[in-house]
Enzyme design. Structure first.
Site: not given
Ligand code: F6R
Length: 616
Positions: A79, A106, A489, A496, A512, A611
């Protein structure tokens, strides 16, 4: 972000690496690459480095033409952070003499200084990445030390930042050197060799007993075994973790995508997260909290810190903690919290919520909160993750591995865990009796069957609503109270996975400003469950209806009146408002996924996302 794998043993490395990379693709999919050791004609070892932009499948096709002889190699799925997602920036990165190859997860913060310094000493860089400095630093150290592990240790002393690295050296065939700081690395020994990866999911076929490397620890993998050392090179015996979740988690199991599979797993997640949480005498049992009842009673302020979907779980928790325990609770994006000098005292409880347990902003916020004297409690899905290790106590959500990039089942696990925490605080503060807690606990457990009912009966209604949203350019998600938090949510999920712009708004705020957006056919997705604010939400919807909005209502089963204003109604079973997020979120997840499928989007791996967000 980024996934790394490595294998050395008796089998063909190429397929082990690409299979592992495919399982790690959720961590990033801008490019992929491997370095395979090959014996040359003269009997010397050479490194064959193959890199491609895009997903692992492209790399795999490229490798088809390669023979199966190599039994040692490292791989990476990227990524992009430093440097565009080009082939030149894809890992592995190699030293000038092409004898050393490195894969890295990293960020190296001092890479610019190191690069200047290395270039002044004659090193030539082939990429824009921070990682490449590692290859050149190790090359220099190897010329002095003639030992790969010693060279890797020396290079690590020069680097500031986070790293999980795996390194091969053509002069030490069969050896993979591994190091870690603030970036996950697991190492395991199988019957046919030694393995390393960013996540256990890549090596679970080979072994269930793994070592989660700690910061400052090193591992030397060879076909015969694994040796662990500390920063000085002294041998250590790390703790072995047994992985007990099922390999089925890593397979789609007949579902077209992981997101759908994970949505359908949610009844189980609720049940598993609650197992063992109520003692036979009816007391809530959250031993891992790391705080006595006396200490909990002193808590006078709660911050929930998290990012993205986990942040939305925090919004739900705020309603519950303030409602049941009457403790002020603020929910903050971790990326903001750390730069804001929040008011923290020894009686502040910071609750850090993170599915992956390795989100860089959440970790930095935890460290900041601890320095300021707060007790930190983690809620995470990953055993032994940095969030778990750096918190005073931890609840593990029992979602099991979540593979789709968009969080679904881990969100439900988080909300259930936060609900338990809120109940406990309510009990400790004397606001909830043991009897009330027991009753709430059983109702919370009932949400598993309620989710199942939605999955069994509402899919068709969701699909019709998805067809109506498919060609929209934008959508509004509205609700009040819990409904407002749930809407956040819902909007995030839709944007996304389907790339359809969506925004969540407290329904009462529509007039508003946002109501100006409404024109005929504009989708308004509303959480209109039976709650104390039901009538108010309905009036707000009427205002949208009058302007031609196309309304999708998430309503309580039996509510026929809502049909008068809504174009589409998706029902959830009657549920206490406090638990409505656990059920009402489910149709919104299904809707987002359905719209994404209709728009031919890659549901499991949406563009530009990864992720685990390990960069700030
Ligand atoms: C959306 C999603 C992201 C994570 C965010 C935090 O579906 O998965 O918005 O929730 O990147 O990730 P965590 O929970 O691993 O800290």
């Amino acid at each position: 972000m980024c996934g790394i794998v490595g294998y050395t043993g008796a089998d063909t490395a190429k397929s082990i690496l690409t299979d592992g990379l495919k399982r790690l693709e959720y961590r990033g999919y801008d490019s992929a690459g491997v370095a395979l050791e090959r014996m040359g004609d003269a009997g010397s070892c050479e490194l064959d480095v193959v890199r491609r932009t895009g997903k692992v499948a492209g790399l795999e096709s490229e490798l088809v033409a390669r023979d199966d002889a190599s039994t040692c190699g490292i791989g990476h799925t990227r990524w992009a952070t430093h440097g565009r997602p080009t082939q030149a920036n894809a890992h592995p990165h190699v030293s000038c003499d092409h004898r050393i190859a490195v894969v890295h997860n990293g960020i190296i913060e001092n890479f610019a200084e190191l690069r200047v310094e290395l270039e002044e000493r004659g090193h030539r860089f082939a990429s824009e990445t921070d990682t490449e400095v590692f290859a050149h630093l190790i090359e220099e150290a190897y010329a002095r030390e003639h030992d790969l592990m010693a060279a890797v240790r020396a290079a690590c002393t020069r680097v500031v930042g986070a790293y999980g690295i795996a390194v091969v050296c053509a002069d030490e065939p069969g050896v993979i050197a591994v190091a870690r700081k603030d970036s996950p690395i697991v190492v395991g020994r199988g019957e046919r060799g030694s393995y390393v990866a960013s996540d256990v999911i890549a090596l679970i076929d080979a072994t269930r007993d793994v070592v989660v490397l700690e910061d400052g620890q090193f591992a030397r993998l060879s076909p015969d075994g694994i040796e662990y050392t500390d920063a000085e090179g002294a041998c250590i015996e790390p703790e072995v973790t047994h992985i007990d979740w099922d390999i089925d988690t890593a397979e789609k199991g007949g579902y077209p995508d992981f997101m759908l599979k994970e949505i359908y797993e949610q009844p189980r997640v609720v049940r598993d997260t609650l197992v063992g949480r109520l003692s036979p005498s009816g007391e809530l049992d959250i031993d891992e909290l790391g705080l006595s009842f006396e200490e909990l009673d002193l808590i006078d302020r709660v911050y929930v810190i998290a990012c993205g979907t986990s942040y939305h779980a925090g919004l739900i928790a705020k309603n519950l903690i303030e409602g049941w325990a009457r403790i002020p609770c603020e929910v903050e994006a971790a990326s903001e919290f750390r730069y804001r000098n929040p008011i923290i005292t020894p009686s502040t409880l910071v609750v850090a919520v993170s599915q992956s347990g390795e989100t860089a902003d959440t970790l930095a916020a935890i460290r900041d909160a601890r320095i300021k004297g707060a007790k930190v409690f983690g809620i995470t899905n990953v055993v032994g993750s940095p969030v778990a290790r750096e918190s005073d106590g931890v609840i593990y959500t029992k979602a099991n591995k979540e593979i789709a990039v968009a969080s679904t089942k881990s969100f439900i696990g988080q909300v259930v865990s936060l609900t338990l925490l809120a109940m406990l605080l309510g009990q400790v503060k004397g606001r909830l009796t043991t009897r009330q807690v027991r009753m709430l606990f059983h109702e919370l457990g009932d949400t598993a069957a309620q989710i199942q009912w939605i999955l069994d009966t509402q899919v068709e209604a969701v699909h019709k609503a998805a067809l109506a949203c498919r060609d929209a350019h934008s959508a509004l998600f509205v609700g009040r109270g819990m409904g407002a938090a749930i809407s956040c949510e819902g909007a995030l999920k839709l944007k996304e996975v389907s790339y359809l712009h969506a925004e969540a708004y407290a329904a009462g705020e529509m007039k508003h400003g946002p109501i100006a957006l409404i024109d005929p056919g504009f989708p308004v997705i509303a959480v209109t469950t039976k709650s104390p604010t039901y009538d108010k939400v309905v009036s707000n919807l009427k205002e949208c209806e009058a302007r031609g909005a196309m309304i999708v209502a998430i309503a309580t089963a039996g509510d026929e009146d809502i049909r008068a204003i809504a174009d589409h109604v998706i029902y959830i079973p009657p549920v206490r408002d406090a638990f409505s997020a656990i059920t009402a979120t489910v149709p919104l997840q299904l809707l987002a996924r359905d719209v994404a499928v209709l728009r031919r989007c890659d549901v499991d791996q949406p563009r530009n996302l990864a992720k685990s967000v390990t960069v700030e």
